[in-house]
Structure formats: structure tokens, C-alpha cells
Design a protein around this motif. Structure first.
Motif, PDB file in Angstrom:
ATOM      1  N   ASP A 128       0.793  -1.356   0.074  1.00  0.00           N
ATOM      2  CA  ASP A 128       0.062   0.012   0.036  1.00  0.00           C
ATOM      3  C   ASP A 128       0.830   1.295   0.034  1.00  0.00           C
ATOM      4  O   ASP A 128       0.717   2.174  -0.789  1.00  0.00           O
ATOM      5  CB  ASP A 128      -0.780   0.071   1.188  1.00  0.00           C
ATOM      6  N   SER A 129       1.943   1.166   0.774  1.00  0.00           N
ATOM      7  CA  SER A 129       2.854   2.426   0.847  1.00  0.00           C
ATOM      8  C   SER A 129       3.430   2.679  -0.367  1.00  0.00           C
ATOM      9  O   SER A 129       3.453   3.991  -0.879  1.00  0.00           O
ATOM     10  CB  SER A 129       3.845   2.100   1.965  1.00  0.00           C
ATOM     11  N   LYS A 130       3.923   1.683  -0.986  1.00  0.00           N
ATOM     12  CA  LYS A 130       4.677   1.894  -2.200  1.00  0.00           C
ATOM     13  C   LYS A 130       3.594   2.160  -3.442  1.00  0.00           C
ATOM     14  O   LYS A 130       4.088   3.227  -4.182  1.00  0.00           O
ATOM     15  CB  LYS A 130       5.617   0.913  -2.668  1.00  0.00           C
ATOM     16  N   ILE A 131       2.847   1.435  -3.647  1.00  0.00           N
ATOM     17  CA  ILE A 131       1.779   1.680  -4.572  1.00  0.00           C
ATOM     18  C   ILE A 131       0.750   3.082  -4.753  1.00  0.00           C
ATOM     19  O   ILE A 131       0.730   3.602  -5.724  1.00  0.00           O
ATOM     20  CB  ILE A 131       0.596   0.492  -4.777  1.00  0.00           C
ATOM     21  N   TYR A 132       0.676   3.517  -3.448  1.00  0.00           N
ATOM     22  CA  TYR A 132      -0.333   4.605  -3.219  1.00  0.00           C
ATOM     23  C   TYR A 132       0.840   5.934  -2.856  1.00  0.00           C
ATOM     24  O   TYR A 132       0.261   7.164  -2.890  1.00  0.00           O
ATOM     25  CB  TYR A 132      -1.014   4.714  -2.164  1.00  0.00           C
ATOM     26  N   GLY A 133       2.137   5.508  -2.999  1.00  0.00           N
ATOM     27  CA  GLY A 133       3.332   6.749  -3.037  1.00  0.00           C
ATOM     28  C   GLY A 133       3.171   7.337  -1.663  1.00  0.00           C
ATOM     29  O   GLY A 133       3.115   8.612  -1.518  1.00  0.00           O
ATOM     30  N   GLN A 134       2.715   6.513  -0.667  1.00  0.00           N
ATOM     31  CA  GLN A 134       2.704   7.173   0.669  1.00  0.00           C
ATOM     32  C   GLN A 134       3.964   6.657   1.794  1.00  0.00           C
ATOM     33  O   GLN A 134       4.531   5.592   1.449  1.00  0.00           O
ATOM     34  CB  GLN A 134       1.398   6.529   1.467  1.00  0.00           C
TER      35      GLN A 134
ATOM     36  N   GLN B 133       1.964   7.464   6.930  1.00  0.00           N
ATOM     37  CA  GLN B 133       0.700   7.656   6.321  1.00  0.00           C
ATOM     38  C   GLN B 133      -0.190   6.455   5.909  1.00  0.00           C
ATOM     39  O   GLN B 133      -1.507   6.674   6.156  1.00  0.00           O
ATOM     40  CB  GLN B 133       0.846   8.560   4.684  1.00  0.00           C
ATOM     41  N   THR B 134       0.393   5.274   5.528  1.00  0.00           N
ATOM     42  CA  THR B 134      -0.183   4.110   5.274  1.00  0.00           C
ATOM     43  C   THR B 134      -0.820   3.857   6.524  1.00  0.00           C
ATOM     44  O   THR B 134      -2.025   3.141   6.740  1.00  0.00           O
ATOM     45  CB  THR B 134       0.568   3.027   4.704  1.00  0.00           C
ATOM     46  N   ILE B 135      -0.228   3.623   7.602  1.00  0.00           N
ATOM     47  CA  ILE B 135      -0.437   3.367   8.939  1.00  0.00           C
ATOM     48  C   ILE B 135      -1.581   4.229   9.503  1.00  0.00           C
ATOM     49  O   ILE B 135      -2.615   3.651  10.160  1.00  0.00           O
ATOM     50  CB  ILE B 135       0.703   3.252  10.034  1.00  0.00           C
ATOM     51  N   GLU B 136      -1.559   5.427   9.243  1.00  0.00           N
ATOM     52  CA  GLU B 136      -2.761   6.444   9.531  1.00  0.00           C
ATOM     53  C   GLU B 136      -3.998   5.884   8.901  1.00  0.00           C
ATOM     54  O   GLU B 136      -5.200   6.246   9.339  1.00  0.00           O
ATOM     55  CB  GLU B 136      -2.208   7.610   9.251  1.00  0.00           C
ATOM     56  N   SER B 137      -3.726   5.583   7.441  1.00  0.00           N
ATOM     57  CA  SER B 137      -4.849   5.330   6.775  1.00  0.00           C
ATOM     58  C   SER B 137      -5.523   3.935   7.419  1.00  0.00           C
ATOM     59  O   SER B 137      -6.787   3.946   7.372  1.00  0.00           O
ATOM     60  CB  SER B 137      -4.626   5.038   5.300  1.00  0.00           C
ATOM     61  N   GLU B 138      -4.749   3.028   7.858  1.00  0.00           N
ATOM     62  CA  GLU B 138      -5.262   1.783   8.336  1.00  0.00           C
ATOM     63  C   GLU B 138      -6.113   2.286   9.541  1.00  0.00           C
ATOM     64  O   GLU B 138      -7.188   1.470  10.046  1.00  0.00           O
ATOM     65  CB  GLU B 138      -4.116   0.879   8.473  1.00  0.00           C
TER      66      GLU B 138
END
Length: 208
Positions: A47-53, A57-62
Motif C-alpha cells: 500500500d505504501s509503495k503503490i499509493y506513494g505514501q 501515512q499508510t498506518i494512519e490510513s489503516e
């Protein structure tokens, strides 16, 4: 207290019910709560790499996803437990009591299960629901078994045709219903759901 004039529920009851939901509404998550759910580090990395986060940021989204999931459940309870104020024989039994129905009315022979996307349930869960429905319909010839599609934004009240593999099950007293139609039925007032939606911002402002 302000007058909300809903007609089918008292001002005090709707105010307290909304206030109780606000109290239970989840606004944050700590590390211990976050770790209760098994998070796949591989998925987080993808998620981090594909969404450019960044990983942060990825953990915050989760975290937001987990909070939102909890609050969706709170809204389900908001609907379900609001019906205990309807009177006229309507009950919201404790979990597992009276056959495990979400809402029921023995006097009027209505039995309600509230589900998110019932048509997309796994076959095993769908089969268990159909068995429960037909068991009730066979034992009580006056019974109507209602499956409420909480995510259906259309206004429907139809016989539920349930397809599993090559088999299709249908019965006039096995119904699929939208939440607005359930409000109409339980509160015996057309447009009850729309009136709740209209007055809710005002109640929330009074609470806050």
C-alpha cells in the motif's frame, strides 16, 4: 428541551438515544487497540509503495479504516436500539435471546435480521440465514421473516430470492427490505426514516 416533533418517538428519547451514540462514537485509536487486529506488514508495504505514501501515512490510513469500521457498527446499533422505543410489541432482545433476532414482534409475527450486503454474504452464512428463516416460517404460519439490507440505498420491500449455487429459494413471507421501509413498518408512519435524517443535525448540534 427543544421540541423535535417527530411524533413517533418522544423528544427526550430521541435526544438521549443520539447522545448515547455520540458518547460511544470512536474518535481515536491507541497502539494496543491497533495491534488487536492482525496487520499484514506485506500489505502495508505494498500500500505504501503503490499509493506513494510514507509508511506513517499508510498506518494512519489503516487507523482511520479501523475507526470507521467501529463507527459503522455503532450506527447499526443506533438503528437497532432505536426500535425499542416504538412500543406496540416491538422488542430488541439481548444478543442471543429469543432466537437471536435483531428486532422482533411476537404479537405481529415479524422477525428481523439486519445485515450489511446480504446478497454478498458467504454461502455458508447465507445458508444459515435461509435455514433460520424457513424454520421460523414453517413453525409459525403467520410469521414474516425480514432481512434488512443496511447498505441498500433504494427503497425496497420485496420477496427475497436467494441464490446459492444451482438452487434458488424464495417465499412471499421471506422479505428483503431497505432501512427506510423498516422504519415505516416499525413506527407505523410513512417517512419516519426521512424525518430522523432531517432532524438529526439539529439534535447533534444540541448535544455538542
Amino acid at each position: 428541551m427543544r421540541q423535535y416533533d417527530l411524533g413517533f418517538i418522544s423528544d427526550e428519547d430521541i435526544f438521549n438515544h443520539v447522545k448515547n451514540t455520540v458518547t460511544q462514537y470512536r474518535r481515536s485509536i491507541n497502539l494496543r487497540e491497533f495491534n488487536k487486529n492482525i496487520i499484514d506488514p506485506i500489505k502495508l508495504t505494498f500500500d505504501s509503495k503503490i499509493y506513494g505514501q510514507s509508511m506513517r501515512q499508510t498506518i494512519e490510513s489503516e487507523c482511520i479504516r479501523q475507526i470507521d469500521k467501529t463507527n459503522n457498527n455503532r450506527i447499526g446499533y443506533f438503528h437497532q436500539y432505536l426500535f425499542k422505543y416504538a412500543g406496540n410489541g416491538w422488542e430488541v432482545p439481548d444478543n442471543g435471546d429469543k432466537g437471536g433476532f435483531d428486532v422482533l414482534n411476537d404479537e405481529l409475527h415479524y422477525y428481523v435480521e439486519m445485515k450489511n450486503n446480504p446478497s454478498r454474504m458467504k454461502n455458508s452464512a447465507k445458508r444459515a440465514l435461509v435455514v433460520k428463516a424457513f424454520d421460523k416460517l414453517i413453525r409459525d404460519e403467520k410469521a414474516t421473516f425480514i432481512v434488512v439490507d443496511m447498505n441498500n440505498h433504494s427503497s425496497i420491500d420485496l420477496p427475497w430470492k436467494v441464490s446459492m449455487g444451482n438452487d434458488t429459494y424464495c417465499h412471499e413471507r421471506l422479505r428483503i427490505m431497505s432501512i427506510d421501509k423498516l422504519y415505516d413498518l416499525i413506527f407505523s408512519q410513512s417517512g419516519a426514516y426521512t424525518r430522523i435524517c432531517s432532524i438529526l443535525p439539529l439534535i447533534l448540534s444540541d448535544i455538542n
